[in-house]
Design a protein around this motif. Structure first.
Motif, short mmCIF file in Angstrom:
data_model
loop_
_atom_site.label_atom_id
_atom_site.label_comp_id
_atom_site.label_asym_id
_atom_site.label_seq_id
_atom_site.Cartn_x
_atom_site.Cartn_y
_atom_site.Cartn_z
N UNK A 189 133.00 -1.00 -25.29
CA UNK A 189 132.75 -2.08 -24.33
C UNK A 189 131.94 -3.18 -25.02
N UNK A 190 132.16 -4.38 -24.53
CA UNK A 190 131.49 -5.52 -25.12
C UNK A 190 130.03 -5.55 -24.69
N UNK A 191 129.28 -6.35 -25.40
CA UNK A 191 127.88 -6.50 -25.04
C UNK A 191 126.98 -6.36 -26.27
N UNK A 192 125.70 -6.35 -25.99
CA UNK A 192 124.72 -6.20 -27.07
C UNK A 192 124.28 -4.75 -27.15
N UNK A 193 124.41 -4.20 -28.32
CA UNK A 193 124.07 -2.80 -28.53
C UNK A 193 122.91 -2.74 -29.52
N UNK A 194 121.87 -2.07 -29.11
CA UNK A 194 120.67 -2.03 -29.93
C UNK A 194 120.76 -0.94 -30.99
N UNK A 195 120.08 -1.17 -32.06
CA UNK A 195 119.86 -0.08 -33.01
C UNK A 195 118.41 -0.14 -33.46
N UNK A 196 117.91 0.98 -33.88
CA UNK A 196 116.50 1.06 -34.25
C UNK A 196 116.28 2.26 -35.15
N UNK A 197 115.05 2.40 -35.61
CA UNK A 197 114.66 3.55 -36.43
C UNK A 197 113.87 4.51 -35.55
N UNK A 198 114.24 5.78 -35.61
CA UNK A 198 113.55 6.76 -34.78
C UNK A 198 112.09 6.94 -35.18
N UNK A 199 111.79 6.68 -36.43
CA UNK A 199 110.41 6.87 -36.90
C UNK A 199 109.57 5.65 -36.57
N UNK A 200 110.18 4.49 -36.65
CA UNK A 200 109.47 3.23 -36.41
C UNK A 200 110.25 2.45 -35.35
N UNK A 201 109.95 2.70 -34.10
CA UNK A 201 110.75 2.08 -33.01
C UNK A 201 110.70 0.55 -33.00
N UNK A 202 109.76 0.01 -33.75
CA UNK A 202 109.71 -1.46 -33.82
C UNK A 202 110.71 -2.02 -34.82
N UNK A 203 111.35 -1.16 -35.57
CA UNK A 203 112.44 -1.60 -36.45
C UNK A 203 113.71 -1.63 -35.59
N UNK A 204 114.14 -2.82 -35.24
CA UNK A 204 115.27 -2.92 -34.32
C UNK A 204 116.27 -3.96 -34.79
N UNK A 205 117.45 -3.90 -34.22
CA UNK A 205 118.48 -4.89 -34.46
C UNK A 205 119.50 -4.83 -33.34
N UNK A 206 120.43 -5.74 -33.39
CA UNK A 206 121.42 -5.85 -32.32
C UNK A 206 122.82 -5.97 -32.90
N UNK A 207 123.72 -5.19 -32.35
CA UNK A 207 125.13 -5.34 -32.68
C UNK A 207 125.80 -5.99 -31.47
N UNK A 208 126.31 -7.18 -31.70
CA UNK A 208 126.99 -7.91 -30.63
C UNK A 208 128.47 -7.57 -30.68
N UNK A 209 128.95 -6.95 -29.64
CA UNK A 209 130.34 -6.49 -29.59
C UNK A 209 131.11 -7.39 -28.64
N UNK A 210 132.22 -7.86 -29.08
CA UNK A 210 133.04 -8.73 -28.23
C UNK A 210 134.51 -8.36 -28.35
#
Ligand SMILES: [Cu+2]
Length: 142
Positions: A121-142
């Motif tokens: 499904x489209x939308x913004x999907x987050x990713x992060x590090x389990x050890x450092x939750x402040x390490x994040x990014x976004x995969x924009x799916x369209x």
């Protein structure tokens, strides 16, 4: 005088059979071993799978170098996760893929891991590090 010389003339039968055609030289020079090894050499570039994409995310100094990624619904995305933090543990945890959350194992660098994800499904999907939750990014799916 009685000189009996038995002179038997040895007629050396010189049957010198001179076989003409001295040595067959390279007669069949046109056959065979033309090694035209046409090796299709795909180089070490990032393989873009059929219908999918590929991306590398580097973790260094406790942060992701890539925080914005694009993908398409239904197409696989090959992620290479390159943890360059020597002795530091990271993981790559992607939310809400077609098969739920997907993540690499938590591992200390330097280490390279791979993760193949597909979104349904489209939308913004987050990713992060389990050890450092402040390490994040976004995969924009369209
Ligand atoms: Cu981390």
């Amino acid at each position: 005088m009685h000189t009996a010389r038995c002179a038997v003339p040895l007629l050396a039968l010189a049957l010198i059979t001179t076989t003409c055609g001295g040595g067959d030289h390279a007669t069949g020079a046109a056959d065979g071993l033309t090694s035209a090894a046409t090796a299709p050499a795909p180089e070490g570039s990032l393989p873009v799978g059929d219908g999918g994409g590929a991306v590398t995310i580097v973790a260094q100094n406790i942060s992701f170098d890539t925080t914005e990624i694009s993908a398409r619904v239904g197409e696989s995305l090959d992620i290479t996760f390159d943890n360059r933090d020597n002795g530091l543990q990271h993981s790559l945890h992607v939310r809400d893929t077609a098969t739920g959350d997907q993540k690499t194992e938590i591992a200390a660098g330097p280490v390279t891991q791979t993760l193949q994800v597909t979104f349904d499904r489209a939308g913004e999907h987050r990713y992060f590090c389990d050890v450092h939750p402040f390490m994040t990014g976004t995969i924009t799916v369209e």
